[in-house]
Design a protein around this motif. Structure first.
Motif, PDB file in Angstrom:
ATOM      1  N   UNK A  67       1.509  15.539 -10.661  1.00  0.00           N
ATOM      2  CA  UNK A  67       1.941  15.759 -12.038  1.00  0.00           C
ATOM      3  C   UNK A  67       0.771  16.181 -12.916  1.00  0.00           C
ATOM      4  N   UNK A  68      -0.379  15.542 -12.747  1.00  0.00           N
ATOM      5  CA  UNK A  68      -1.558  15.874 -13.535  1.00  0.00           C
ATOM      6  C   UNK A  68      -2.151  17.219 -13.143  1.00  0.00           C
ATOM      7  N   UNK A  69      -2.073  17.559 -11.861  1.00  0.00           N
ATOM      8  CA  UNK A  69      -2.660  18.822 -11.390  1.00  0.00           C
ATOM      9  C   UNK A  69      -1.934  20.033 -11.963  1.00  0.00           C
ATOM     10  N   UNK A  70      -0.674  19.881 -12.393  1.00  0.00           N
ATOM     11  CA  UNK A  70       0.064  20.998 -12.981  1.00  0.00           C
ATOM     12  C   UNK A  70      -0.531  21.451 -14.311  1.00  0.00           C
ATOM     13  N   UNK A  71      -1.391  20.623 -14.873  1.00  0.00           N
ATOM     14  CA  UNK A  71      -2.011  20.960 -16.157  1.00  0.00           C
ATOM     15  C   UNK A  71      -3.215  21.874 -15.997  1.00  0.00           C
TER      16      UNK A  71
ATOM     17  N   UNK B 152     -10.065   9.379 -11.090  1.00  0.00           N
ATOM     18  CA  UNK B 152      -9.924   7.949 -10.759  1.00  0.00           C
ATOM     19  C   UNK B 152      -8.747   7.725  -9.819  1.00  0.00           C
ATOM     20  N   UNK B 153      -7.623   8.378 -10.117  1.00  0.00           N
ATOM     21  CA  UNK B 153      -6.448   8.231  -9.267  1.00  0.00           C
ATOM     22  C   UNK B 153      -6.717   8.795  -7.865  1.00  0.00           C
ATOM     23  N   UNK B 154      -7.413   9.911  -7.802  1.00  0.00           N
ATOM     24  CA  UNK B 154      -7.738  10.520  -6.503  1.00  0.00           C
ATOM     25  C   UNK B 154      -8.664   9.608  -5.696  1.00  0.00           C
ATOM     26  N   UNK B 155      -9.624   8.973  -6.388  1.00  0.00           N
ATOM     27  CA  UNK B 155     -10.520   8.029  -5.696  1.00  0.00           C
ATOM     28  C   UNK B 155      -9.736   6.840  -5.138  1.00  0.00           C
ATOM     29  N   UNK B 156      -8.797   6.339  -5.942  1.00  0.00           N
ATOM     30  CA  UNK B 156      -7.990   5.201  -5.473  1.00  0.00           C
ATOM     31  C   UNK B 156      -7.141   5.603  -4.274  1.00  0.00           C
ATOM     32  N   UNK B 157      -6.557   6.798  -4.342  1.00  0.00           N
ATOM     33  CA  UNK B 157      -5.739   7.270  -3.224  1.00  0.00           C
ATOM     34  C   UNK B 157      -6.593   7.433  -1.970  1.00  0.00           C
TER      35      UNK B 157
ATOM     36  N   UNK C  28       0.816  -1.206   0.000  1.00  0.00           N
ATOM     37  CA  UNK C  28       0.000   0.000   0.000  1.00  0.00           C
ATOM     38  C   UNK C  28       0.853   1.261   0.000  1.00  0.00           C
ATOM     39  N   UNK C  29       1.945   1.298   0.781  1.00  0.00           N
ATOM     40  CA  UNK C  29       2.759   2.504   0.903  1.00  0.00           C
ATOM     41  C   UNK C  29       3.379   2.875  -0.435  1.00  0.00           C
ATOM     42  N   UNK C  30       3.931   1.874  -1.123  1.00  0.00           N
ATOM     43  CA  UNK C  30       4.547   2.139  -2.423  1.00  0.00           C
ATOM     44  C   UNK C  30       3.522   2.662  -3.424  1.00  0.00           C
ATOM     45  N   UNK C  31       2.352   2.066  -3.443  1.00  0.00           N
ATOM     46  CA  UNK C  31       1.301   2.497  -4.355  1.00  0.00           C
ATOM     47  C   UNK C  31       0.808   3.895  -3.999  1.00  0.00           C
ATOM     48  N   UNK C  32       0.728   4.172  -2.711  1.00  0.00           N
ATOM     49  CA  UNK C  32       0.265   5.480  -2.264  1.00  0.00           C
ATOM     50  C   UNK C  32       1.216   6.574  -2.728  1.00  0.00           C
ATOM     51  N   UNK C  33       2.535   6.344  -2.631  1.00  0.00           N
ATOM     52  CA  UNK C  33       3.518   7.333  -3.068  1.00  0.00           C
ATOM     53  C   UNK C  33       3.438   7.555  -4.578  1.00  0.00           C
ATOM     54  N   UNK C  34       3.246   6.460  -5.319  1.00  0.00           N
ATOM     55  CA  UNK C  34       3.141   6.589  -6.772  1.00  0.00           C
ATOM     56  C   UNK C  34       1.907   7.395  -7.158  1.00  0.00           C
ATOM     57  N   UNK C  35       0.790   7.115  -6.500  1.00  0.00           N
ATOM     58  CA  UNK C  35      -0.438   7.850  -6.803  1.00  0.00           C
ATOM     59  C   UNK C  35      -0.278   9.338  -6.495  1.00  0.00           C
ATOM     60  N   UNK C  36       0.327   9.656  -5.369  1.00  0.00           N
ATOM     61  CA  UNK C  36       0.526  11.070  -5.006  1.00  0.00           C
ATOM     62  C   UNK C  36       1.351  11.791  -6.070  1.00  0.00           C
ATOM     63  N   UNK C  37       2.436  11.125  -6.546  1.00  0.00           N
ATOM     64  CA  UNK C  37       3.285  11.729  -7.570  1.00  0.00           C
ATOM     65  C   UNK C  37       2.512  11.948  -8.869  1.00  0.00           C
TER      66      UNK C  37
END
Length: 559
Positions: free
Chosen positions: A196-200, A328-333, A183-192
């Motif tokens: 990255x997407x929010x900069x758009x 979708x990524x935010x929901x998963x996070x 979970x921790x590894x996936x959580x860090x990837x999702x945050x990154x």
């Protein structure tokens, strides 16, 4: 009860309209006469699967109609009311099978699904097939019969529902616990990825508009040069502009319009064209004057589009789908962030459901054990009457291994029999011969049916493997079963047939190119002849006829 069976163009039956009565009816006839097709027709009308092979040759469709009187079927009547199909005390079922194999079902002239038809049929008719003694060897069938005898269906439904809820919660819990490992590894990837997407600035994201602006700026030089040439051509060239030539044309035509009034409308149209060309030229000039090269904006656009395209390739989606992908990524996070709370809730739920399940399973076990004692006593008594004087029938209820909930409870149900004294009881498949198994099966069917509410019961050659005096007892049992319901029995045994209140005879007709079967009710003399045929075969003697009369007399006097 079933009042009428009507068949049209079904296999060997061209047309049949059969009225049925209360009590016990038998269906007899020569082998191959078509007795089975009547049961096939009933099965189809009650919800069996259909195919084109049931349709009589050279016919477009087969049709089966059943008419029931619901005065002895309160459960069926209630079901019809709940499903808005009620039509008083009558119930009409119609099943149509087309030559392409498709079928339609109707209840009281209203279309219903096959599932609905099957639900209703269970409350109207119970069919015991000729291979019931073989299914009796299966553990699932033994459990079903005991539960039916124990009337434990409501408890079983609650148990099954509890088991289903536990399984669902257990699967989700196992999935979340497995996911928690990384979970921790996936959580860090999702945050990154989310950052990255929010900069758009996806809230104001319009990818088609960016492409349109980029295309316009990339072709700005061509836009300006072409636009200026068209202004010169339309308006600004003093010698050859389109406006100057149009002005000349209007003047020339106006000079002759006084001689040809028909040209007045043409002059008006050209004058309007002058105005349109002048307005278009002015708008085009204003557009060109507003255009301004902006290298910095062009660079910004190229960077933005490049980032968008890179991210869309990275996530394997179209650029336009990036805003939805971010959600979708935010929901998963969010799910990962709250998975700890969900795991805790699911652990509590599974424990609660497991406790409830064990309580229900315990109640079911007690109900089964109580019913097992009654069932084995009744069946033991009946198999003694059916030619197994030393026979003992046992029903064991023992705990199944394992702790995980099962939809049918925690019990192993097994039917055992001891055919001879001093020998230990063993499972049916290891002890009973074919004839003994048929008798045991019949004893179970009669015993478990005696207190059911199903108004119509059909037995299809369940007396196979039985003969002599035992067959007479079987007939008596079926006759006694018909005291408070309708019983129909397909049989080859005269001892059983003679016990019936009504006798139906199936015969084949070979008068046409396509063989057909018909059913008729036998009167007194005809019935004697049919019982005699069943007793004596081809050559019927006076003694055989006398024996048939005696059998019918004794069955009538014993009722």
């Amino acid at each position: 009860m079933l009042l009428n069976l009507n068949i049209i163009d079904l296999a060997v039956v061209k047309s049949l309209d059969l009225d049925l009565e209360q009590g016990m009816s038998v269906l007899t006839g020569e082998t191959g006469a078509g007795k089975s097709i009547l049961l096939t027709a009933l099965g189809l009308a009650l919800g069996d699967r259909a195919d084109s092979g049931y349709v009589r040759p050279n016919c477009k469709r087969a049709e089966i109609n059943l008419e029931f009187d619901l005065s002895d079927a309160p459960q069926a009547h209630e079901w019809l009311k709940e499903n808005d199909l009620d039509d008083g005390q009558a119930c009409l079922i119609r099943r149509i099978v087309s030559e392409d194999g498709r079928s339609r079902a109707y209840v009281n002239n209203r279309p219903v699904t096959l599932q609905s038809l099957q639900e209703l049929s269970e409350k109207l008719v119970e069919i015991h097939g000729q291979h019931a003694h073989l299914t009796l060897l299966h553990a699932e069938e033994q459990r079903r019969l005991l539960d039916a005898f124990a009337k434990s269906q409501p408890l079983l439904d609650n148990l099954n529902d509890c088991c289903r809820q536990w399984q669902q919660a257990h699967r989700e819990l196992a999935s979340l616990k497995k996911a928690a490992a990384d979970r921790t590894e996936r959580e860090e990837l999702l945050k990154y990825q989310i950052e990255e997407l929010k900069q758009l600035d996806l809230a104001n994201f319009n990818y088609p508009a960016l492409l349109e602006e980029h295309s316009k700026r990339a072709h700005l030089e061509q836009i300006l040069s072409t636009g200026q040439r068209q202004i010169d051509l339309l308006y600004e060239n003093d010698q050859q502009s389109l406006l100057r030539m149009l002005n000349h044309s209007v003047g020339e035509l106006n000079s002759i319009a006084r001689f040809a009034p028909e040209l007045t409308e043409i002059c008006s149209l050209l004058s309007e064209a002058q105005i349109q060309i002048e307005e278009a030229s002015l708008q085009l000039r204003r557009f060109l004057e507003a255009q301004e090269a902006d290298p910095e904006r062009m660079e910004t656009l190229e960077n933005q589009i490049g980032v968008i395209q890179n991210l869309s390739r990275k996530h394997h989606i179209a650029p336009e789908e990036l805003p939805q992908w971010l959600e979708k990524l935010e929901d998963e996070l969010d799910g990962i962030s709250h998975s700890g709370e969900r795991i805790e809730a699911l652990e509590t739920a599974t424990k609660t459901l497991l406790t409830e399940y064990r309580q229900l399973a315990g109640q079911l076990s007690e109900k089964r054990k109580e019913a097992a004692g009654k069932l084995e006593h009744q069946i033991s008594s009946m198999i003694k009457e059916l030619g197994m004087p030393q026979g003992e029938f046992l029903v064991t209820v023992s705990p199944l291994p394992g702790e995980e909930p099962k939809p049918y409870g925690t019990d192993k149900i097994e039917f055992l029999v001891s055919a001879n004294p001093g020998l230990p009881a063993k499972p049916l498949a290891k002890v009973a011969s074919g004839g003994e198994l048929s008798r045991i099966s019949l004893a179970i069917q009669v015993t478990t049916s005696s207190d059911k509410t199903t108004p119509t019961m059909i037995f299809d050659e369940v007396d196979s493997g039985i003969g002599g005096g035992i067959a007479e007892i079987v007939g008596q049992k079926l006759r006694s079963l018909s005291r408070n319901r309708q019983v129909m029995c397909v049989t080859h045994l005269p001892q059983v047939a003679s016990q019936a209140h009504h006798h139906l005879y199936v015969e084949k007709n070979h008068k046409t190119d396509i063989t057909s079967s018909n059913v008729r009710k036998l009167n007194g003399e005809e019935r004697v002849e049919e019982i005699a045929r069943m007793l004596g075969g081809v050559h019927i003697t006076a003694n055989t006829l006398a024996h048939a009369k005696e059998m019918l007399f004794h069955s009538a006097s014993g009722s």
